[in-house]
Design an enzyme around this catalytic site. Structure first.
Site, short mmCIF file in Angstrom:
data_model
loop_
_atom_site.label_atom_id
_atom_site.label_comp_id
_atom_site.label_asym_id
_atom_site.label_seq_id
_atom_site.Cartn_x
_atom_site.Cartn_y
_atom_site.Cartn_z
N CYS A 2 0.88 -1.15 -0.07
CA CYS A 2 -0.07 -0.02 0.07
C CYS A 2 1.04 1.15 0.06
CB CYS A 2 -0.90 -0.09 1.27
SG CYS A 2 -1.76 -1.56 1.54
N ARG A 27 2.81 0.65 -6.13
CA ARG A 27 3.00 -0.17 -4.96
C ARG A 27 1.88 -0.87 -4.70
NH1 ARG A 27 5.71 0.82 -0.52
NH2 ARG A 27 7.86 1.90 -0.89
N TRP A 75 -3.55 -2.65 -1.49
CA TRP A 75 -3.45 -3.76 -1.74
C TRP A 75 -3.87 -4.84 -0.89
CZ3 TRP A 75 -0.50 -8.12 -0.68
CH2 TRP A 75 -0.23 -9.07 -1.74
N ASN A 101 -0.71 1.07 6.35
CA ASN A 101 0.30 0.10 5.52
C ASN A 101 0.68 -0.93 6.68
OD1 ASN A 101 1.47 -1.31 3.82
ND2 ASN A 101 3.22 0.27 3.40
N GLU A 486 15.11 -15.09 -14.80
CA GLU A 486 14.63 -13.66 -14.91
C GLU A 486 13.78 -13.65 -16.06
OE1 GLU A 486 14.47 -11.47 -12.90
OE2 GLU A 486 14.08 -9.85 -14.13
N LYS A 490 9.82 -12.47 -15.83
CA LYS A 490 9.14 -11.43 -16.55
C LYS A 490 7.87 -11.75 -17.02
CE LYS A 490 10.51 -8.85 -14.99
NZ LYS A 490 11.52 -8.78 -13.89
N GLU A 493 5.08 -12.58 -14.88
CA GLU A 493 4.44 -11.49 -14.26
C GLU A 493 3.63 -10.34 -15.13
OE1 GLU A 493 7.68 -9.71 -11.01
OE2 GLU A 493 8.31 -9.80 -13.00
N HIS A 509 15.89 -34.18 -17.67
CA HIS A 509 15.70 -34.71 -16.65
C HIS A 509 14.18 -34.48 -15.90
CE1 HIS A 509 19.85 -36.20 -16.40
NE2 HIS A 509 20.13 -34.84 -16.75
N LYS A 608 4.87 -3.58 -5.77
CA LYS A 608 6.25 -3.15 -6.16
C LYS A 608 7.17 -3.35 -5.09
CE LYS A 608 9.40 -1.63 -8.74
NZ LYS A 608 10.03 -2.62 -9.55
#
Ligand code: F6R
Length: 613
Positions: A2, A27, A75, A101, A486, A490, A493, A509, A608
């Site tokens: 938040c 955020r 949030w 928050n 990464e 990405k 997300e 495997h 964030k």
């Protein structure tokens, strides 16, 4: 998570609060609200959804121009996403309003106590409990100061909080307090702004004071005073913000994510500025208090981080072990804090966190310090909780990262880690010539990144061709494995597609069972050494119907015909190659997200900085 903001001054508070909320929206953002004190009454306005929805409601309906108020982007933690649960929350009788928050862990107990004293609750939140507790303590002694009523209430609270409180009884004053949740006071001219994030105040002032845990402050238009929960008088330290307001503006780009990808040449230049040694064979970090002897005698390095920062640390491990020959452990901060990881007598601990506020990383830092280790931080956020809790550290200087999915902060972490590897290597095994070549490579990084940015169009075309595929496998060996991780993160997300990453040869495997005509395999194969082996792995997935995108360096010459797509980046030193290799993957995720209609800057369910466990 938040974002919270409060304004007290001489201007109409509403517009300033909304501007701050919009700058903090990255955020957390399932709902937003403000409350302004005007003519002795607190006027709240809340909406589910984006700050833009709240701003529209404000322009259409809000007619209160009071000069003191608070605001919040939420949030959800306690209670679903609804106007009722959105902040600010008002006390029974509307004497007090709060934005919060964090999490009040013992809220059930306090709620029951307050219910027994006649309080009623309209939301499912822990925050509404807190504001009524403040009202309760005020009513017990209406002659006491505002700060005293809040202080008494907070003494009963278990959990975490960053709060700003507004009252009709004390109309010229805001009370703010923090425990494990960021809060700063922006000192203006005849106005003061409190916020959880520097992005919200940077437009109005560059002079800020960060509250420490357990501190509480009274803030008026012309003054502020900070004390502790037990009424101690801490020393306030004034910081100068190094963030520019343009960092939090789109400047013609359609999304922050794209803007931040394109900012990388400048960002990496800033990460390196003034950090090469006089002889140009090594690096130096002004903020690092450890001596060359400390580095030489280190028996182990431990990195703790989360998410993308964790991936950056895996890359740091590769570089440090390869060039400096010190064993490196990389731990998820959330795991390290609860396990008794064996560490050496001369282990140096680094925590890495873009925001400097991630609660798990902060807890890992505290745990390592508790065990007597020196903890250094690599962070992008000057004055953040982690920056202040660590003994010292290295700032990334990447500017505010507004896109929730990290791009420029990730590559600047990589750059700092590569420079750190060089520094340590030069105290050990690396000779001056090799050091000089490394420095030359780092110096060339911003220009080489510019060349890689030209791949934007090519990656957009690939996203166009493959965005409807159901599954993506990212595969890389050695230094390219963290980059594969990464790239997959990405894509997950910002495009919400199933993307997984493995070391290339590990694919046989188990993960190969996933490969079918519906799979796209992205091979990050920019190292010449492994090309033949990777080429065989590519044949294995092609034989099972997968589409193949292979990312290689310009110096890898081979027959391209058997591959669906070949993307080339400039050949480069291994100290910078991973940084170049991730950029096409950032573009791929961005364009795929756009084509799938996702909100790439504010992906669903993400925030964030994760300031709750
Ligand atoms: C991914 C991302 C997150 C963060 C993680 C740690 O794009 O942004 O995975 O990397 O939450 O955040 P910081 O670095 O702020 O500690």
């Amino acid at each position: 998570m938040c974002g919270i903001i409060g304004y007290v001054g001489r201007k109409s508070a509403g517009g300033i609060l909304l501007d701050g909320l919009q700058r903090m929206e990255y955020r957390g953002y399932d709902s937003a609200g403000i409350a302004v004190l005007d003519q002795g009454t607190i006027w709240p306005l809340k909406r589910v959804g984006k700050v833009a929805t709240l701003t529209r409601a404000y322009s259409e309906n809000f007619r209160h121009s009071g000069t003191i108020g608070i605001g919040h982007t939420r949030w959800a933690t306690h209670g679903g996403v609804s106007e009722q649960n959105a902040h600010p929350h008002l006390s029974n009788g509307h004497r007090f309003a709060i934005v919060h928050n964090g999490i009040v862990e013992n809220y059930e107990k306090i709620k029951q106590f307050l219910q027994e004293h006649g309080y009623v609750f309209f939301s499912e939140t822990d925050t509404e409990v807190l504001i009524n507790l403040i009202d309760y303590h005020y009513k017990k002694n209406p002659a006491q100061s505002f700060i005293e009523a809040v202080r008494k209430s907070l003494r009963h609270v278990e959990g975490t909080y960053g709060i700003a409180v507004l009252s009709t009884v004390y109309p010229k004053e805001l009370i703010v307090a923090r425990k494990s949740s960021p809060l700063l006071i922006g000192i203006g001219e005849r106005e003061n702004i409190v916020a959880s994030d520097a992005a919200a105040v940077a437009r109005y002032t560059k002079r800020v004071i960060y509250l420490n845990d357990g501190e509480i402050a009274s803030v008026t238009a012309d003054n502020f005073s900070i004390s502790t929960l037990d009424a101690g008088a801490p020393k306030a330290v004034l910081h100068e913000l190094d963030w520019e307001i343009r960092d939090s503006e789109l400047e013609g780009y359609p999304h922050y994510m794209l803007k931040e990808i394109f900012e990388q040449p400048t960002v990496l230049e800033n990460a390196m500025r003034g950090r090469f040694s006089e002889d140009d064979c090594s690096t130096k970090f002004g903020g690092l208090p450890i001596t060359l002897q400390d580095l030489r005698s280190a028996d182990r390095i431990l990195f703790c981080a989360c998410g993308s920062a964790y991936h950056a640390c895996l890359e740091g491990k590769f570089w440090i072990e390869k060039f400096a020959r010190i064993p490196v452990d990389v731990e998820y901060a959330s795991e390290f804090r609860y396990r008794n990881a064996p560490m050496g007598q001369h282990t140096i601990v680094f925590v890495v966190s873009q925001s400097g506020e991630t609660i798990d990383t902060l807890a890992a830092l505290n745990e390592a310090q508790r065990r007597g280790y020196r903890v250094l931080a690599i962070t992008n956020t000057v004055g953040s909780t982690i920056a202040r809790a660590a003994e010292a550290g290295i700032y990334q200087h990447a500017g505010v990262e507004m896109g929730v999915a990290s791009t420029k902060a990730f590559t600047s972490q990589l750059t700092v880690l590569s420079m750190l590897a060089l520094l340590i290597a030069r105290t050990r095994d690396m000779d001056a010539i090799a050091g000089q070549q490394y420095v030359r490579a780092l110096r060339s990084l911003p220009e080489t990144v510019k060349e890689v940015l030209d791949l934007s169009v090519e990656m957009q075309a690939l996203a166009q061709k493959y965005h409807h595929y159901k599954r993506f496998l990212f595969l890389g060996r050695q230094a390219m494995y963290p980059i594969a991780l990464e790239g997959a993160l990405k894509l997950k997300e910002v495009a919400y597609v199933d993307a997984q990453a493995y070391p290339t040869a590990e694919m046989k495997h188990g993960p190969i069972a996933l490969v079918s005509e519906e799979t796209v395999c992205l091979f990050i194969a920019t190292q010449r050494t492994f090309w033949e082996k990777t080429a065989s792995n590519i044949q294995e997935v092609r034989a099972r119907g997968a589409k193949v995108i292979v990312i290689v360096s310009d110096d890898q010459i081979f027959d391209e015909r058997p591959y669906d797509e070949v993307v080339r980046i400039p050949a480069a030193h291994v100290g910078i190659k991973p940084i170049l290799s991730v950029i096409p993957l950032q573009f791929f995720a961005y364009y795929t997200g756009i084509l799938l209609g996702c909100d790439v800057d504010r992906p669903r369910n993400l925030a964030k900085s994760v300031t709750v466990e």
